[in-house]
Scaffold this motif. Structure first.
Motif, PDB file in Angstrom:
ATOM      1  N   PRO A 280      -5.134   2.776 -13.812  1.00  0.00           N
ATOM      2  CA  PRO A 280      -6.045   3.184 -12.737  1.00  0.00           C
ATOM      3  C   PRO A 280      -5.608   4.489 -12.094  1.00  0.00           C
ATOM      4  CG  PRO A 280      -5.432   0.881 -12.515  1.00  0.00           C
ATOM      5  CD  PRO A 280      -4.573   1.446 -13.584  1.00  0.00           C
TER       6      PRO A 280
ATOM      7  N   ARG B  28      -7.161   3.224  -7.072  1.00  0.00           N
ATOM      8  CA  ARG B  28      -6.388   2.426  -6.131  1.00  0.00           C
ATOM      9  C   ARG B  28      -5.864   3.307  -5.006  1.00  0.00           C
ATOM     10  NH1 ARG B  28      -2.536  -0.810 -10.295  1.00  0.00           N
ATOM     11  NH2 ARG B  28      -4.042  -2.375 -10.988  1.00  0.00           N
ATOM     12  N   ILE B  29      -5.916   2.727  -3.802  1.00  0.00           N
ATOM     13  CA  ILE B  29      -5.354   3.439  -2.648  1.00  0.00           C
ATOM     14  C   ILE B  29      -3.851   3.232  -2.656  1.00  0.00           C
ATOM     15  CG2 ILE B  29      -5.224   3.425  -0.126  1.00  0.00           C
ATOM     16  CD1 ILE B  29      -8.159   2.605  -0.091  1.00  0.00           C
ATOM     17  N   GLU B  30      -3.150   4.277  -2.338  1.00  0.00           N
ATOM     18  CA  GLU B  30      -1.709   4.155  -2.216  1.00  0.00           C
ATOM     19  C   GLU B  30      -1.252   5.139  -1.160  1.00  0.00           C
ATOM     20  OE1 GLU B  30       0.440   3.587  -5.984  1.00  0.00           O
ATOM     21  OE2 GLU B  30       1.999   4.858  -5.109  1.00  0.00           O
TER      22      GLU B  30
ATOM     23  N   THR C  35     -11.285   2.606   1.963  1.00  0.00           N
ATOM     24  CA  THR C  35     -11.782   1.723   0.906  1.00  0.00           C
ATOM     25  C   THR C  35     -13.228   2.044   0.504  1.00  0.00           C
ATOM     26  OG1 THR C  35     -10.270  -0.077   1.399  1.00  0.00           O
ATOM     27  CG2 THR C  35     -12.325  -0.694   0.324  1.00  0.00           C
TER      28      THR C  35
ATOM     29  N   ARG D 255      -0.234  -4.714  -8.242  1.00  0.00           N
ATOM     30  CA  ARG D 255      -1.627  -4.932  -8.661  1.00  0.00           C
ATOM     31  C   ARG D 255      -1.769  -5.066 -10.173  1.00  0.00           C
ATOM     32  NH1 ARG D 255      -4.197  -0.533  -4.505  1.00  0.00           N
ATOM     33  NH2 ARG D 255      -2.080   0.250  -4.577  1.00  0.00           N
TER      34      ARG D 255
ATOM     35  N   VAL E 192       0.839  -1.197   0.000  1.00  0.00           N
ATOM     36  CA  VAL E 192       0.000   0.000   0.000  1.00  0.00           C
ATOM     37  C   VAL E 192       0.875   1.248   0.000  1.00  0.00           C
ATOM     38  CG1 VAL E 192      -1.767   1.278   1.264  1.00  0.00           C
ATOM     39  CG2 VAL E 192      -1.839  -1.209   1.219  1.00  0.00           C
TER      40      VAL E 192
ATOM     41  N   VAL F  44       3.801   1.387  -1.125  1.00  0.00           N
ATOM     42  CA  VAL F  44       4.760   1.283  -2.233  1.00  0.00           C
ATOM     43  C   VAL F  44       6.180   1.393  -1.681  1.00  0.00           C
ATOM     44  CG1 VAL F  44       5.203   1.959  -4.609  1.00  0.00           C
ATOM     45  CG2 VAL F  44       3.014   2.497  -3.591  1.00  0.00           C
TER      46      VAL F  44
END
Lengths: 459, 278
Positions: free
Chosen positions: B32, B66-68, B51, A94, A66, A68
């Motif tokens: 995305p 997308r979560i990052e 989320t 992903r 998450v 990275v």
């Protein structure tokens, strides 16, 4: 000595072969089972290890994915890759882009994922796990385990198991052979000893130094041999005594018969010489008295009565003389005496047909043989009269030169051979034959008559 | 013939209209959209919290989002400013000006009077006010975090030198800061009020607030240069309308937000000075 036993039928061979076959079969099954268990254990262990490891990596990698933060994640995974069975480790993001790859990642990318270490096709157990954070997919972890170490461990276990099995088989064969040979050798000694005992050697003894079942059997065998020897000696002594007594008894019987015949002969001669002369004189005097009576009726009657009485007494004496000693036997021989006796017997037993057949020379048989055979025939005919209820009798007499054969057969009711109520007549006949060193054979069945065959050797 | 032409035109219009309903909107991109969130809690907590919001946006924008996040504040701000890594940025108010400078455009902010930090101590503690913090251990979060900056400003305004008069102990998250004094590891904890309010009742009941800082504008939501204006407008519209739909309300409730509102970039210029405290 007993006959040698064929190899395949010997207890030794069967024992050894049976034990070896059973050992080989059972150990093969045991080794196969152990190898199967070892293989299953190793593969399951690897599967569980891999599953646990990939799960842990997937769980730990989520936050890094998450964030990275691949550098930190890679530092963490570098510790994991040191695990000896782990071949490669890869993290995909992903988008299925490889972000971390440690170890020799397979050339055929992506690798074929395996369900179980036992079902790989390239000696690498490849597994994959999704990296999720709070249920959200963040990437994928792929790891591959080399099956080399596992196979090496399995092979070592297999070789060890087979080696143990082979050693056990060899030891079992050796022990079985040694025990089998020892056992069957001693059984062979027992068998040989039994054969010697059977042959009459009671001095044989089987070694009993080993106190086991065979040793005890050997000791019992030795005791049995000693006991058999003692009993046999006792029986031999008793038999010897019985034989001697029988011989003496037979001698006594024969002597008695000879004395009886001599006495009869003497008595017959006395009757003939003394009483016959007297009766002849009485009869001559009575005739003279009758002739000189001058017609005196009283004297004439008395003289005639004396003549009649003396004649009857003479007949009686003559008959007694004949029974005591048939004169015809001494004068005309055995055949004529038998003819005379048979004729007289037939006259007394009307309705019974007696056929007398003879062949050979009978003039030189000797007095003892003649009177013995005559008395035997006489006894046979008396028995037929008393018991047989026969209507046909056959008497055959043959002289073959070296032996005499007398055969008396009737078609009467016969007798039970098993019956113990033998008459004294038969015993007397047997003894008379025995006095001539001959044999008597009696055959009979109920309602099928009696056959008596007498064989007398001629010296 | 004219009637036929008219009917064909109406039919084509209906088909094209219905086709647009299924087609991606203005936010259709080859890859995305990245929703970057400042790591003010653990990555897992971020995913759990955001989320529903991301799924809501993704669903209504008909695109994948997308979560990052990043390992820490420094890396997050670096990725924001240097890499323009995040397409939608959910960062701390005091970091916005830096992002704005890098090209991010403010589209909305959390609808709230503002955020403030609090200093809490265990309920039975002898510390009654921040004056009692002299020589004590105060748990804070990252030195660059808004909470720490607000607390430092508040302490300074009360003549307390945060670097000399007490001992600041950095913890990785707001929750960690709160729990450190709850468990007695430190004497007091400094954290933003929203995470304190979201803490378990058992913890909150055991704690006592001894100070509240000034309010700062609430979290800004901005977009990067990959997001074109129509898409940015669509996102803004969606965010602003969330409070008016049942589905949106459920998402907002999950995040403890009342809603989103339009904002101006200069609102966040005011707190830029926080970054330059001594």
């Amino acid at each position: 000595m007993t006959e040698p036993i064929p190899l395949l039928k010997s207890l030794r061979c069967r024992l050894i072969v049976s034990v070896v076959i059973v050992e080989i079969v059972m150990l093969s099954i045991l080794v196969w089972n152990n190898i199967s268990i070892i293989q299953t254990t190793h593969t399951d262990r690897l599967r569980d290890t891999a599953s646990s490891m990939i799960q842990q990596i997937a769980n730990s990698s989520g936050n890094y994915m998450v964030a990275v933060d691949y550098a930190t994640l890679e530092d963490y995974l570098k510790n994991v890759i040191n695990y000896k069975e782990l071949l490669y480790l890869a993290i995909l993001d992903r988008d299925n882009n490889m972000v971390i790859s440690l170890g020799p990642y397979p050339k055929h990318s992506p690798p074929q994922i395996d369900a179980h270490p036992a079902q790989t096709d390239d000696d690498i157990f490849d597994i994959a796990e999704d990296i999720k954070v709070a249920g959200q997919p963040m990437g994928k972890v792929l790891i591959g385990f080399s099956l080399g170490l596992m196979q090496e461990a399995i092979n070592k276990s297999r070789i060890r198991g087979i080696s143990i099995a082979v050693i056990e088989i060899i030891l079992t064969v050796l022990v079985t052979v040694i025990i089998g040979i020892g056992l069957t050798r001693r059984l062979g000694m027992l068998s040989n000893a039994a054969a010697q005992v059977e042959a009459g050697n009671y001095s044989v003894s089987v070694p009993t130094e080993i106190c086991d079942e065979v040793g005890k059997t050997a000791a019992a065998f030795n005791r049995m041999v000693t006991e058999v020897y003692n009993r046999t000696r006792q029986l031999q002594k008793a038999e010897s005594r019985s034989t001697k007594l029988l011989h003496e008894n037979r001698q006594l019987v024969h002597t008695s018969l000879e004395i009886q015949e001599a006495e009869r002969k003497h008595l017959a001669r006395e009757l003939h010489d003394e009483l016959g002369q007297c009766l002849t004189a009485i009869q001559a005097d009575a005739e003279l008295i009758r002739d000189l009576s001058d017609k005196d009726r009283r004297i004439e009657t008395s003289a005639t009565a004396i003549m009649d009485v003396s004649s009857r007494v003479y007949d009686v004496v003559h008959s007694m003389m004949h029974r005591l000693r048939p004169g015809i036997l001494d004068n005309l021989g055995l055949v004529e005496a038998l003819k005379d006796e048979i004729k007289a017997w037939e006259s007394r037993n009307a309705g019974i047909n007696c056929n007398f057949t003879y062949a050979g020379e009978f003039s030189n048989l000797g007095e003892h043989t003649n009177i013995t055979l005559y008395r035997i025939v006489q006894e046979c005919m008396t028995n037929i009269t008393k018991h047989a209820r026969a209507d046909k009798v056959s008497i055959e007499l043959y002289n073959y030169g070296d032996q005499l054969l007398l055969k008396v057969v009737d078609n009467g009711k016969g007798l039970e051979m098993q019956s113990h109520s033998r008459g004294l007549g038969l015993i007397g006949m047997r003894e008379r034959v025995a006095s001539l060193n001959g044999t008597l054979q009696l055959d009979s069945k109920p309602e099928e008559g009696v056959s008596i065959i007498i064989s007398v050797p001629l010296a | 013939m004219k009637i036929l032409t008219l009917l064909s035109g109406i039919l084509l219009l209906m088909l094209s209209t219905s086709g647009f309903a299924d087609k991606p909107g203005h936010c259709s991109y080859a890859r995305p959209i990245t929703f970057g969130i400042l790591p003010f809690v653990s990555a897992e907590q971020l995913v759990i919290r955001f989320t529903p919001l991301v799924n809501y946006l993704s669903k209504h924008l008909n695109t994948q989002i997308r979560i990052e996040t990043a390992p820490d504040f420094v890396e997050f701000t670096r990725r924001t400013a240097k890499d323009h890594r995040y397409d939608i940025l959910f960062t701390a108010p005091h970091f916005y000006s830096q992002a704005h400078k890098a090209g991010y455009r403010l589209i909305a902010s959390v609808d709230s009077p503002g955020m403030r930090a609090v200093i809490v101590v265990p309920r039975e503690s002898a510390i009654k006010s921040i004056d009692d913090l002299q020589g004590k251990r105060l748990a804070t979060v990252n030195a660059k975090s808004l909470a720490t900056l607000l607390v430092r400003k508040h302490l300074t305004e009360h003549s307390i030198n945060p670097d000399k008069d007490l001992k600041l102990i950095t913890t990785p998250t707001h929750d960690a800061s709160l729990l450190s004094s709850f468990h007695g590891v430190t004497d007091a904890s400094a954290l933003m009020q929203p995470p304190y309010a979201a803490a378990s009742k058992q913890v909150r009941d055991s704690m006592r607030i001894i100070a509240k800082t000034d309010r700062a504008p609430h979290i800004p939501i901005s977009v990067g240069d990959r997001i074109n204006q129509p898409c940015a407008t669509e996102i803004t519209t969606l965010l602003l309308a969330m409070a008016s739909t049942t589905e949106g309300q459920q998402v907002l409730k999950h995040n403890h937000f009342s809603g989103f509102k339009r904002s101006q970039s200069d609102e966040y210029e005011k707190i830029k000075a926080l970054m330059h405290q001594p």
